[in-house]
Design an enzyme around this catalytic site. Structure first.
Site, PDB file in Angstrom:
ATOM      1  N   GLN A 129       0.756  -1.109  -0.112  1.00  0.00           N
ATOM      2  CA  GLN A 129      -0.292   0.131  -0.080  1.00  0.00           C
ATOM      3  C   GLN A 129       0.755   1.684  -0.563  1.00  0.00           C
ATOM      4  OE1 GLN A 129      -1.337   0.421   3.795  1.00  0.00           O
ATOM      5  NE2 GLN A 129      -3.878   1.568   2.485  1.00  0.00           N
ATOM      6  N   GLY A 130       0.899   2.038  -1.034  1.00  0.00           N
ATOM      7  CA  GLY A 130       1.301   3.098  -1.571  1.00  0.00           C
ATOM      8  C   GLY A 130       1.185   3.974  -0.684  1.00  0.00           C
ATOM      9  N   TYR A 131       0.378   5.035   0.146  1.00  0.00           N
ATOM     10  CA  TYR A 131      -0.763   6.102   0.506  1.00  0.00           C
ATOM     11  C   TYR A 131       0.238   6.805   1.412  1.00  0.00           C
ATOM     12  CZ  TYR A 131      -5.224   4.198  -0.659  1.00  0.00           C
ATOM     13  OH  TYR A 131      -6.567   3.764  -0.244  1.00  0.00           O
ATOM     14  N   SER A 132       1.284   6.662   2.425  1.00  0.00           N
ATOM     15  CA  SER A 132       1.789   7.526   3.178  1.00  0.00           C
ATOM     16  C   SER A 132       2.816   7.759   3.117  1.00  0.00           C
ATOM     17  CB  SER A 132       2.018   7.079   5.146  1.00  0.00           C
ATOM     18  OG  SER A 132       0.389   6.063   5.088  1.00  0.00           O
ATOM     19  N   SER A 164       3.883  -1.255   4.631  1.00  0.00           N
ATOM     20  CA  SER A 164       4.413  -2.684   5.709  1.00  0.00           C
ATOM     21  C   SER A 164       4.057  -3.176   4.137  1.00  0.00           C
ATOM     22  CB  SER A 164       3.099  -2.676   5.997  1.00  0.00           C
ATOM     23  OG  SER A 164       2.834  -1.911   6.924  1.00  0.00           O
ATOM     24  N   GLU A 247      -9.974  -1.830   4.497  1.00  0.00           N
ATOM     25  CA  GLU A 247      -9.296  -2.021   5.268  1.00  0.00           C
ATOM     26  C   GLU A 247      -8.983  -2.874   7.163  1.00  0.00           C
ATOM     27  OE1 GLU A 247      -6.381   1.177   6.089  1.00  0.00           O
ATOM     28  OE2 GLU A 247      -4.617  -0.172   6.889  1.00  0.00           O
ATOM     29  N   ASN A 385      -5.780   6.564  16.125  1.00  0.00           N
ATOM     30  CA  ASN A 385      -6.451   6.277  17.105  1.00  0.00           C
ATOM     31  C   ASN A 385      -7.401   8.467  17.473  1.00  0.00           C
ATOM     32  OD1 ASN A 385      -6.512   3.949  17.285  1.00  0.00           O
ATOM     33  ND2 ASN A 385      -6.392   3.731  19.394  1.00  0.00           N
TER      34      ASN A 385
HETATM   35  C1  LIG Z   1       3.320  -0.226  12.388  1.00  0.00           C
HETATM   36  C2  LIG Z   1       2.759   0.943  10.894  1.00  0.00           C
HETATM   37  C3  LIG Z   1       2.456   0.422   9.627  1.00  0.00           C
HETATM   38  C4  LIG Z   1       2.063   1.349   8.706  1.00  0.00           C
HETATM   39  N1  LIG Z   1       1.944   1.054   7.210  1.00  0.00           N
HETATM   40  C5  LIG Z   1       1.784   1.475   5.864  1.00  0.00           C
HETATM   41  C6  LIG Z   1       1.727   0.534   5.311  1.00  0.00           C
HETATM   42  O1  LIG Z   1       1.263  -0.608   4.898  1.00  0.00           O
HETATM   43  N2  LIG Z   1       0.921   1.468   3.655  1.00  0.00           N
HETATM   44  C7  LIG Z   1       1.163   3.070   4.406  1.00  0.00           C
HETATM   45  O2  LIG Z   1       0.701   4.424   3.280  1.00  0.00           O
HETATM   46  N3  LIG Z   1       1.275   3.230   5.403  1.00  0.00           N
HETATM   47  C8  LIG Z   1       1.319   2.952   6.477  1.00  0.00           C
HETATM   48  N4  LIG Z   1       1.687   3.268   7.603  1.00  0.00           N
HETATM   49  C9  LIG Z   1       1.371   4.630   7.868  1.00  0.00           C
HETATM   50  C10 LIG Z   1       0.284   5.388   9.167  1.00  0.00           C
HETATM   51  O3  LIG Z   1      -1.400   4.863   7.818  1.00  0.00           O
HETATM   52  C11 LIG Z   1       0.502   6.325   9.504  1.00  0.00           C
HETATM   53  O4  LIG Z   1       1.756   6.725  10.327  1.00  0.00           O
HETATM   54  C12 LIG Z   1      -1.339   7.091  10.124  1.00  0.00           C
HETATM   55  O5  LIG Z   1      -1.855   7.435   8.860  1.00  0.00           O
HETATM   56  C13 LIG Z   1      -0.498   8.504  10.530  1.00  0.00           C
HETATM   57  O6  LIG Z   1       0.228   9.076   9.791  1.00  0.00           O
HETATM   58  P1  LIG Z   1       1.212  10.284  10.260  1.00  0.00           P
HETATM   59  O7  LIG Z   1       2.804   8.882  10.662  1.00  0.00           O
HETATM   60  O8  LIG Z   1       2.342  10.965   8.795  1.00  0.00           O
HETATM   61  O9  LIG Z   1       1.197  11.090  11.354  1.00  0.00           O
HETATM   62  P2  LIG Z   1       0.295  12.722  11.195  1.00  0.00           P
HETATM   63  O10 LIG Z   1      -0.728  11.915  10.265  1.00  0.00           O
HETATM   64  O11 LIG Z   1       1.290  14.028  10.710  1.00  0.00           O
HETATM   65  O12 LIG Z   1      -0.357  12.247  12.635  1.00  0.00           O
HETATM   66  C14 LIG Z   1       0.561  12.800  13.645  1.00  0.00           C
HETATM   67  C15 LIG Z   1      -0.102  13.107  15.035  1.00  0.00           C
HETATM   68  O13 LIG Z   1      -1.380  13.292  14.959  1.00  0.00           O
HETATM   69  C16 LIG Z   1      -2.306  13.626  15.002  1.00  0.00           C
HETATM   70  N5  LIG Z   1      -3.606  13.984  13.799  1.00  0.00           N
HETATM   71  C17 LIG Z   1      -3.361  14.670  12.758  1.00  0.00           C
HETATM   72  N6  LIG Z   1      -3.560  14.624  12.175  1.00  0.00           N
HETATM   73  C18 LIG Z   1      -5.159  15.340  13.448  1.00  0.00           C
HETATM   74  C19 LIG Z   1      -6.419  15.238  13.658  1.00  0.00           C
HETATM   75  N7  LIG Z   1      -6.864  15.974  12.442  1.00  0.00           N
HETATM   76  N8  LIG Z   1      -6.920  15.505  14.361  1.00  0.00           N
HETATM   77  C20 LIG Z   1      -6.963  14.928  16.207  1.00  0.00           C
HETATM   78  N9  LIG Z   1      -5.625  14.948  15.850  1.00  0.00           N
HETATM   79  C21 LIG Z   1      -5.021  14.763  14.179  1.00  0.00           C
HETATM   80  C22 LIG Z   1      -2.209  11.865  14.802  1.00  0.00           C
HETATM   81  O14 LIG Z   1      -3.171  11.452  15.565  1.00  0.00           O
HETATM   82  C23 LIG Z   1      -0.708  11.454  15.282  1.00  0.00           C
HETATM   83  O15 LIG Z   1      -0.970  11.493  16.645  1.00  0.00           O
HETATM   84  C24 LIG Z   1       1.845   2.208   9.037  1.00  0.00           C
HETATM   85  C25 LIG Z   1       2.301   3.238  10.258  1.00  0.00           C
HETATM   86  C26 LIG Z   1       2.530   2.038  11.270  1.00  0.00           C
HETATM   87  C27 LIG Z   1       2.837   2.806  12.669  1.00  0.00           C
END
Ligand SMILES: Cc1cc2nc3c(=O)[nH]c(=O)nc-3n(C[C@H](O)[C@H](O)[C@H](O)COP(=O)(O)OP(=O)(O)OC[C@H]3O[C@@H](n4cnc5c(N)ncnc54)[C@H](O)[C@@H]3O)c2cc1C
Length: 407
Positions: A129-132, A164, A247, A385
């Site tokens: 999955q190439g999202y983040s 992942s 998902e 969360n």
């Molecule tokens: C083990 C693991 C596996 C993963 N696998 C994949 C994968 O296969 N493919 C993929 O694309 N991604 C993957 N991810 C990425 C994951 O989807 C992102 O880490 C997640 O969506 C959060 O984005 P971020 O890390 O950029 O944090 P940010 O979005 O920068 O958030 C930082 C903090 O701010 C809080 N926050 C942000 N916006 C808000 C809001 N509007 N209101 C309240 N709080 C907020 C968040 O909850 C967090 O605590 C994985 C992550 C982990 C940890």
């Protein structure tokens, strides 16, 4: 809530149980009883057996190679696999089958379904999955990876992160910016990109536990055929949201099984280490027991919705917050139960960073310490969360929307 399963579901339960009897080794007690090297070989072989037995793509139409089961029948199969302590697919099938395959069946062209679905089932195409991206996680619409058409091909440049199982995949679905001048949700396209090419580089990221199950993926003039997109050009936001709906879908119905197995092991460990009578530990163990029981009933509630033909919808956000908060807390409890011994890692480690340790894994400091280190990630992946709580507040409780400036 209705606790009875339809007759068709009980029939399929009997069928999968009979199949498991024949296909699992004599005396089988779960993946946790194999050492991690043996388990890697077992899992590979197991995925092949599931495919040959017709136990993958359970709800997919038979014309594409699926089994054509109803939602409840499929969940019963997942229940039985979980209770037997075996995976329901290979390490990438959450992406290949759960996310991409379901999205293709919903939004792909007929030609795409006929091409990709059989290859997903056979395991020839393995997806990630190439999202983040480094600056786009919760705010996915902020993706900067660019894709530009060059004749019959997309040329892709940019970087994905936290991918992942990207090191095990040969295809990646990429959310890419194709019109930088449109408002950010409108200039995105959902592209299917082969990874076996010089323009795609996968670099492992070391996790806090020392393992590497996720990666950075760099695109440098990577190429994907022009028609390898789902939906239309600049319509990728709709597609990427539809995929996220898959998902967290059915998971709610069976999530408690693995957590129950793990918690029973913790009860045994607390007794073995002589702290089951400590009033504070006892209190926390009882709370953990309650939470897993509630998770089980939340599963029945999800199952009932499926039986009525309803989607889990925003309810899935509650399940996600519930299991991931629970797991972070119970693994902290495990560390307290082990005391100072928990600082040393000895014994068998879990085979995966996701969720609980393998079914019926032996208690050891390595098992609980690793699960403790990885459990925090459960509150982040599949939507953090905090974001789930926003969904619960806004979509279920009808609270006012978060002010735009606060995002
Ligand atoms: C083990 C693991 C596996 C993963 N696998 C994949 C994968 O296969 N493919 C993929 O694309 N991604 C993957 N991810 C990425 C994951 O989807 C992102 O880490 C997640 O969506 C959060 O984005 P971020 O890390 O950029 O944090 P940010 O979005 O920068 O958030 C930082 C903090 O701010 C809080 N926050 C942000 N916006 C808000 C809001 N509007 N209101 C309240 N709080 C907020 C968040 O909850 C967090 O605590 C994985 C992550 C982990 C940890």
């Amino acid at each position: 809530m209705d606790f009875t399963y339809p007759e068709t579901a009980e029939a399929i339960r009997a069928e999968i149980r009979a199949w498991l009897d024949v296909n699992l080794p004599e005396g089988w007690q779960g993946t946790g009883r194999l050492d991690t090297d043996e388990l890697a070989a077992f899992n590979q072989d197991w995925r092949r057996k599931l495919y040959e037995g017709g136990w993958l793509g359970l709800e997919w139409p038979a014309e594409y190679g699926g089994r054509g089961l109803g939602e409840i029948e499929a969940i019963v199969v997942y229940e039985e696999l979980a209770r037997a302590g075996v995976p329901a697919g290979g390490p990438n099938d959450a992406f290949s089958i759960g996310m991409l395959g379901n999205t293709l069946l919903k939004l792909g062209t007929e030609e795409q379904k006929r091409h990709f679905i059989p290859r997903i089932l056979s395991g020839e195409d393995v997806w990630c999955q190439g999202y983040s991206e480094p600056d786009a996680g919760s705010d996915l619409a902020g993706v900067k990876t660019r894709a530009v058409l060059d004749g019959d091909e997309w040329i892709i440049n940019g970087q994905k992160i936290w991918t992942s199982a990207g090191h095990l995949a040969n295809w990646i679905f990429v959310v890419a910016r194709t019109d930088p001048d449109s408002p950010k949700h409108k200039g995105i396209t959902f592209i299917l990109c082969p990874m076996d090419q010089p323009g795609v580089e996968v670099r492992p990221i070391e996790m806090i536990s020392g393992e590497s199950e996720f990666n950075e993926v760099f695109f440098t003039d990577a190429r994907a055929p022009r028609d390898h997109i789902i939906g239309t050009v600049n319509d990728g936001w709709r597609v990427s949201m539809a995929l996220l709906g898959f998902e967290r879908g059915k998971d709610a119905a069976t999530a408690s099984i693995g957590f129950r197995n793990e918690l029973d092991r913790l009860f045994a460990y607390a007794r073995e280490l002589g702290c089951a009578d400590d009033p504070e530990i006892r209190d926390r163990l009882v709370r953990a027991h309650e939470k897993v029981e509630i998770m089980r009933f939340m599963g029945y509630s999800a199952l009932t919705r499926f039986a009525r033909g309803q989607d889990p919808g925003p309810d899935a956000a509650i399940t996600k917050v519930w299991w991931s908060d629970y797991h972070r807390d119970v693994t902290e409890l495990a560390m307290d139960i082990m005391g100072i011994a928990g600082l040393v890692s000895e014994g068998r480690k879990p085979s995966s960073a996701f969720r609980s340790d393998d079914f019926n894994a032996p208690n050891s400091t390595a098992s609980w310490q690793t699960v403790f280190l990885n459990a925090r990630a459960g509150t982040i992946y599949a939507g953090t969360n905090q974001i789930q709580r926003n969904i619960i507040g806004e979509m279920m409780l009808g609270l006012p929307k978060e002010p735009a400036g606060a995002r």
